[in-house]
Design a protein around this motif. Structure first.
Motif, PDB file in Angstrom:
ATOM      1  N   ALA A   1      26.725  45.602  53.969  1.00 47.70           N
ATOM      2  CA  ALA A   1      27.318  44.844  54.896  1.00 47.70           C
ATOM      3  C   ALA A   1      27.542  43.764  54.675  1.00 47.70           C
ATOM      4  N   ARG A   2      26.670  43.060  54.500  1.00 52.23           N
ATOM      5  CA  ARG A   2      26.601  41.454  54.171  1.00 52.23           C
ATOM      6  C   ARG A   2      27.098  40.932  53.174  1.00 52.23           C
ATOM      7  N   THR A   3      27.415  41.849  52.002  1.00 54.13           N
ATOM      8  CA  THR A   3      27.789  41.350  50.783  1.00 54.13           C
ATOM      9  C   THR A   3      29.366  41.439  50.583  1.00 54.13           C
ATOM     10  N   THR A   4      30.026  40.491  50.204  1.00 56.07           N
ATOM     11  CA  THR A   4      31.480  40.377  50.173  1.00 56.07           C
ATOM     12  C   THR A   4      31.785  40.376  48.660  1.00 56.07           C
ATOM     13  N   THR A   5      33.072  40.983  48.385  1.00 58.87           N
ATOM     14  CA  THR A   5      33.581  40.962  47.014  1.00 58.87           C
ATOM     15  C   THR A   5      33.721  39.185  46.556  1.00 58.87           C
ATOM     16  N   GLY A   6      33.943  38.698  47.296  1.00 59.68           N
ATOM     17  CA  GLY A   6      34.028  37.291  47.197  1.00 59.68           C
ATOM     18  C   GLY A   6      32.694  36.741  46.522  1.00 59.68           C
ATOM     19  N   GLN A   7      31.713  36.884  47.257  1.00 61.27           N
ATOM     20  CA  GLN A   7      30.216  36.639  46.761  1.00 61.27           C
ATOM     21  C   GLN A   7      30.118  37.070  45.410  1.00 61.27           C
ATOM     22  N   ILE A   8      30.535  38.302  45.101  1.00 60.33           N
ATOM     23  CA  ILE A   8      30.175  39.169  43.995  1.00 60.33           C
ATOM     24  C   ILE A   8      31.055  38.387  42.855  1.00 60.33           C
ATOM     25  N   ALA A   9      32.090  37.947  43.132  1.00 67.69           N
ATOM     26  CA  ALA A   9      33.005  37.530  42.096  1.00 67.69           C
ATOM     27  C   ALA A   9      32.601  35.964  41.908  1.00 67.69           C
ATOM     28  N   GLU A  10      32.119  35.272  42.948  1.00 66.43           N
ATOM     29  CA  GLU A  10      31.618  33.827  42.473  1.00 66.43           C
ATOM     30  C   GLU A  10      30.049  33.935  41.912  1.00 66.43           C
ATOM     31  N   LEU A  11      29.360  34.934  41.934  1.00 64.45           N
ATOM     32  CA  LEU A  11      28.281  35.209  41.239  1.00 64.45           C
ATOM     33  C   LEU A  11      28.397  35.499  39.946  1.00 64.45           C
ATOM     34  N   ALA A  12      29.557  36.199  39.709  1.00 58.95           N
ATOM     35  CA  ALA A  12      29.727  36.838  38.267  1.00 58.95           C
ATOM     36  C   ALA A  12      30.504  35.900  37.411  1.00 58.95           C
ATOM     37  N   GLY A  13      31.142  34.813  38.148  1.00 61.30           N
ATOM     38  CA  GLY A  13      31.682  33.672  37.553  1.00 61.30           C
ATOM     39  C   GLY A  13      33.389  34.293  37.332  1.00 61.30           C
ATOM     40  N   CYS A  14      33.730  34.856  38.200  1.00 58.04           N
ATOM     41  CA  CYS A  14      35.193  35.406  38.090  1.00 58.04           C
ATOM     42  C   CYS A  14      35.938  35.309  39.352  1.00 58.04           C
ATOM     43  N   ASN A  15      37.408  35.810  39.401  1.00 59.39           N
ATOM     44  CA  ASN A  15      37.988  35.858  40.724  1.00 59.39           C
ATOM     45  C   ASN A  15      37.974  36.957  41.453  1.00 59.39           C
ATOM     46  N   GLN A  16      38.237  37.330  42.690  1.00 56.31           N
ATOM     47  CA  GLN A  16      38.308  38.429  43.366  1.00 56.31           C
ATOM     48  C   GLN A  16      39.100  39.533  42.735  1.00 56.31           C
ATOM     49  N   ALA A  17      40.049  39.218  42.404  1.00 53.08           N
ATOM     50  CA  ALA A  17      41.069  40.052  41.494  1.00 53.08           C
ATOM     51  C   ALA A  17      40.702  40.832  40.467  1.00 53.08           C
ATOM     52  N   LEU A  18      39.510  40.264  39.731  1.00 53.15           N
ATOM     53  CA  LEU A  18      38.856  40.734  38.660  1.00 53.15           C
ATOM     54  C   LEU A  18      38.081  41.931  39.183  1.00 53.15           C
ATOM     55  N   VAL A  19      37.296  41.567  40.328  1.00 54.77           N
ATOM     56  CA  VAL A  19      36.337  42.634  40.938  1.00 54.77           C
ATOM     57  C   VAL A  19      37.112  44.076  41.212  1.00 54.77           C
ATOM     58  N   HIS A  20      38.354  43.900  41.973  1.00 55.99           N
ATOM     59  CA  HIS A  20      39.173  44.758  42.367  1.00 55.99           C
ATOM     60  C   HIS A  20      39.861  45.325  41.166  1.00 55.99           C
ATOM     61  N   TYR A  21      40.262  44.717  40.293  1.00 54.26           N
ATOM     62  CA  TYR A  21      40.712  45.471  38.999  1.00 54.26           C
ATOM     63  C   TYR A  21      39.700  46.391  38.435  1.00 54.26           C
ATOM     64  N   TYR A  22      38.578  46.047  38.150  1.00 60.57           N
ATOM     65  CA  TYR A  22      37.460  46.973  37.464  1.00 60.57           C
ATOM     66  C   TYR A  22      36.879  47.957  38.642  1.00 60.57           C
ATOM     67  N   TYR A  23      36.802  47.525  39.857  1.00 55.60           N
ATOM     68  CA  TYR A  23      36.139  48.543  40.649  1.00 55.60           C
ATOM     69  C   TYR A  23      36.924  48.926  42.062  1.00 55.60           C
ATOM     70  N   ARG A  24      38.040  48.654  42.027  1.00 56.95           N
ATOM     71  CA  ARG A  24      39.017  48.899  43.238  1.00 56.95           C
ATOM     72  C   ARG A  24      38.429  48.348  44.510  1.00 56.95           C
ATOM     73  N   THR A  25      37.372  48.908  45.021  1.00 60.94           N
ATOM     74  CA  THR A  25      36.789  48.570  46.404  1.00 60.94           C
ATOM     75  C   THR A  25      35.314  48.200  46.189  1.00 60.94           C
ATOM     76  N   LYS A  26      34.741  47.671  47.390  1.00 67.08           N
ATOM     77  CA  LYS A  26      33.313  47.585  47.663  1.00 67.08           C
ATOM     78  C   LYS A  26      32.614  48.672  47.223  1.00 67.08           C
ATOM     79  N   ASP A  27      33.091  49.788  48.156  1.00 72.82           N
ATOM     80  CA  ASP A  27      32.500  51.158  48.231  1.00 72.82           C
ATOM     81  C   ASP A  27      32.410  51.597  46.878  1.00 72.82           C
ATOM     82  N   LYS A  28      33.318  51.594  46.002  1.00 77.95           N
ATOM     83  CA  LYS A  28      33.125  52.139  44.523  1.00 77.95           C
ATOM     84  C   LYS A  28      32.093  51.436  43.493  1.00 77.95           C
ATOM     85  N   LEU A  29      32.183  50.156  43.965  1.00 82.18           N
ATOM     86  CA  LEU A  29      31.046  49.170  43.251  1.00 82.18           C
ATOM     87  C   LEU A  29      29.554  49.650  43.596  1.00 82.18           C
ATOM     88  N   PHE A  30      29.665  49.792  45.033  1.00 81.62           N
ATOM     89  CA  PHE A  30      28.313  50.183  45.747  1.00 81.62           C
ATOM     90  C   PHE A  30      27.848  51.521  44.820  1.00 81.62           C
TER      91      PHE A  30
END
Length: 198
Positions: free
Chosen positions: A19-48
């Motif tokens: 709940a406290r993790t955002t795709t923005g935080q994931i993107a920042e830690l991975a060194g990319c933008n949010q669009a790439l997170v969504h491109y690879y995994y679509r949703t936070k649920d799928k990434l989880f």
């Protein structure tokens, strides 16, 4: 980049929960933008789900990799218990994370655990066949696979649930923790073997 996103998500999910993790935080830690997170995994649920699946695959691989050809049942069981403990030792935040998620969103975890049971059936079938063989030979006391798994899992996860409290209350240094975990690992193996011996 896909693996970096997955690693970043695993780190953040385990540290602060879904709940406290955002795709923005994931993107920042991975060194990319949010669009790439969504491109690879679509949703936070799928990434989880992918993070959970990767951890499950690691555990199953560790257990399946145990090659005990020719070893007696005690050695095989000690290796299984030890491999399970070592998985949590290599992923110490995983146990508190699962419990935290169970409390905050039991439906999501229940769904993932159902998948876990389906995908680990080969490990459980092999272990159950081994137990039945040894019981028939008279080398171990009868026990159901369910009871054995409850014993192993509860003994192995306990140190990783209570370690943060123990470290503070006992003022354990970073150097003392490995020795404590080594002793706990052996104690768990000895306890399981003592339960099985005739």
């Amino acid at each position: 980049m896909e693996q970096r996103i997955l690693d970043a998500a695993a780190s953040l999910f385990i540290e602060q929960g879904f709940a406290r993790t955002t795709t923005g935080q994931i993107a920042e830690l991975a060194g990319c933008n949010q669009a790439l997170v969504h491109y690879y995994y679509r949703t936070k649920d799928k990434l989880f789900e992918k993070v959970f699946e990767e951890k499950k695959d690691m555990l199953v691989s560790n257990l399946l990799a145990i090659d005990d050809t020719g070893a007696d049942w005690e050695k095989r069981m000690a290796n299984i218990v030890g491999a399970h403990f070592d998985f949590y030792r290599e992923n110490p935040g995983l146990v508190p994370f699962i419990f935290r998620e169970l409390l905050s969103n039991p439906d999501r975890i229940d769904s993932l655990l159902d998948k876990f049971k389906q995908n680990t059936s080969v490990v459980f079938e092999r272990l159950e066949a081994e137990l039945n063989r040894e019981v028939e030979k008279g080398t171990i006391r009868p026990i159901t696979l369910t009871d054995l798994m409850f014993t192993i899992v509860s003994l192995n996860i306990a140190p990783f649930l209570v370690m943060p409290v123990l470290r503070n209350r006992l003022n354990l240094s970073d150097e003392e923790v490995p020795a404590l975990l080594d002793a706990r690992r052996q104690e768990t193996i000895d306890t399981v073997l003592a339960r099985l011996r005739k």
